[in-house]
Write an enzyme that holds these catalytic residues in place. Sequence first.
Site, PDB file in Angstrom:
ATOM      1  N   HIS A   1       0.296   4.280   4.502  1.00 28.15           N
ATOM      2  CA  HIS A   1      -0.626   4.781   3.395  1.00 28.15           C
ATOM      3  C   HIS A   1      -0.155   6.185   3.299  1.00 28.15           C
ATOM      4  O   HIS A   1       0.084   6.772   2.031  1.00 28.15           O
ATOM      5  CB  HIS A   1      -1.855   4.737   3.436  1.00 28.15           C
TER       6      HIS A   1
ATOM      7  N   SER B   1       0.784  -1.075  -0.023  1.00 25.95           N
ATOM      8  CA  SER B   1      -0.086  -0.015   0.118  1.00 25.95           C
ATOM      9  C   SER B   1       0.862   1.453  -0.109  1.00 25.95           C
ATOM     10  O   SER B   1       0.577   2.332  -0.506  1.00 25.95           O
ATOM     11  CB  SER B   1      -1.051  -0.032   1.270  1.00 25.95           C
TER      12      SER B   1
END
Length: 235
Positions: free
Chosen positions: A176, A116
């Site tokens: 993220h 991610s």
Amino acid sequence: MAQNVSHQSPSKVLAVFVYDGVRLGSITSSGPVDPHSPLIYSPYRRREVWRLLSYMLVHVGWVHLTTNMVVQLLVGLPLELVHKWWRVGVVYLCGVLLGSLATSVLDPRVYLAGASGGVYALLAAHLADLVLNWAQMELALVRLGLLLLLASTDIGVAIYNRYATGPDQKVAYTAHLAGAVAGLLIGHVALRNLRLLRWERVLWWISLVTFLLLVLIMAVFNAAAPDGYYPEQEV
């Protein structure tokens, strides 16, 4: 022959996932995941520095794997068509690295698995591309709106999952966000600028120096953190 990051990375990740599934005896929507894997980022083994990058090869179930692969292809291929595979690869790896370092410093007791950080770096690199090439880009405003909608929705879901779900379903959203920061900064450095202006040269240096300082500060903190900041005994 030139390699394609968006095509090659999912195939390698899939191979590792299948291998782990065979080794652990199951492949489900939420597994397999082995906290003792030599690839996963573990706060107990943070001095094994390869884990800062290798965690991108490990995924928590086929849903996690499929989501990352699909989004990576959707956001990575358009960048590669304009900016070449190696430029996109630099952005991707910088996102993975800053994602793990930021998690180590800001959320020091969680494991990391998945790509991610790199995917968010590619997403934010589209924003850097807009900044660099706004005048040369068709439907730039529409593209900006779609990027902001996608990013804000996914970040909101990640934050909700991090704090509202059970202890076995925690999402390290710090990776993220840090991946997105890396993508925005290194996107200004690595992506092609179709018409270089003077202020963009200044932005190039600011972005590069900022990224390097972030990596340096987090790496030093990781190595010299005060006693008790990181967990000492693996459970």
